[in-house]
Scaffold this motif. Structure first.
Motif, short mmCIF file in Angstrom:
data_model
loop_
_atom_site.label_atom_id
_atom_site.label_comp_id
_atom_site.label_asym_id
_atom_site.label_seq_id
_atom_site.Cartn_x
_atom_site.Cartn_y
_atom_site.Cartn_z
N LYS A 12 -36.85 107.35 61.18
CA LYS A 12 -36.78 107.09 62.62
C LYS A 12 -35.42 107.48 63.17
CE LYS A 12 -39.51 102.95 61.94
NZ LYS A 12 -39.45 101.49 62.00
N PRO A 14 -33.07 106.60 66.83
CA PRO A 14 -33.06 105.68 67.98
C PRO A 14 -32.95 106.42 69.32
CG PRO A 14 -30.90 105.72 66.98
CD PRO A 14 -31.79 106.61 66.15
N VAL A 15 -34.04 106.96 69.81
CA VAL A 15 -34.04 107.61 71.12
C VAL A 15 -35.06 106.93 72.01
CG1 VAL A 15 -33.25 109.86 70.32
CG2 VAL A 15 -35.67 109.38 70.37
N LYS A 16 -34.80 107.00 73.29
CA LYS A 16 -35.73 106.41 74.25
C LYS A 16 -36.67 107.48 74.78
CE LYS A 16 -32.63 102.76 75.44
NZ LYS A 16 -31.95 101.99 76.40
N ARG A 17 -37.72 107.03 75.37
CA ARG A 17 -38.73 107.93 75.93
C ARG A 17 -38.10 108.77 77.04
NH1 ARG A 17 -42.93 106.63 79.90
NH2 ARG A 17 -44.57 108.17 79.64
N SER A 19 -35.94 111.27 76.60
CA SER A 19 -34.57 111.71 76.30
C SER A 19 -34.48 113.23 76.35
CB SER A 19 -34.15 111.23 74.91
OG SER A 19 -34.11 109.84 74.86
N HIS A 27 -28.97 112.82 67.76
CA HIS A 27 -29.41 111.70 66.93
C HIS A 27 -30.05 112.21 65.64
CE1 HIS A 27 -28.52 108.21 69.36
NE2 HIS A 27 -28.98 108.84 70.44
#
Length: 86
Positions: A12, A14-17, A19, A27
């Motif tokens: 995984k 750690p990115v947000k929707r 991005s 990342h």
């Protein structure tokens, strides 16, 4: 990339929707996703498959000869163990 071609893994980032690609790339590199995948069993299997696909005819022949030699040695050892057991 079509969704049918995607496979889920436990790796995984750690990115947000929504991005930006530059953030996702940063990342991806910071989390060393490519190295983690390459060291996994799946990555190793793909590496072996690609290496075998790149073999020439002569390389495939050499692999065949080595496999025959290994098989012959194993069979001799099994036969000697059976004789010793009986």
């Amino acid at each position: 990339m079509p969704y049918k071609h995607l496979q889920l893994t436990t790796i995984k980032i750690p990115v947000k929707r929504g991005s930006k690609p530059s953030i996702v790339k940063r990342h991806f590199e910071n989390e060393k996703v490519a190295e983690t995948f390459a060291s996994s069993a799946w990555g190793k299997k793909l590496e072996v498959r690609n290496k075998r696909a790149a073999l020439s005819d002569y390389d495939r022949f050499k692999v065949m000869v080595l496999r025959k030699k290994r098989s012959s040695l194993l069979n001799k050892e099994f036969k000697s163990l059976k004789k010793a057991e009986a």
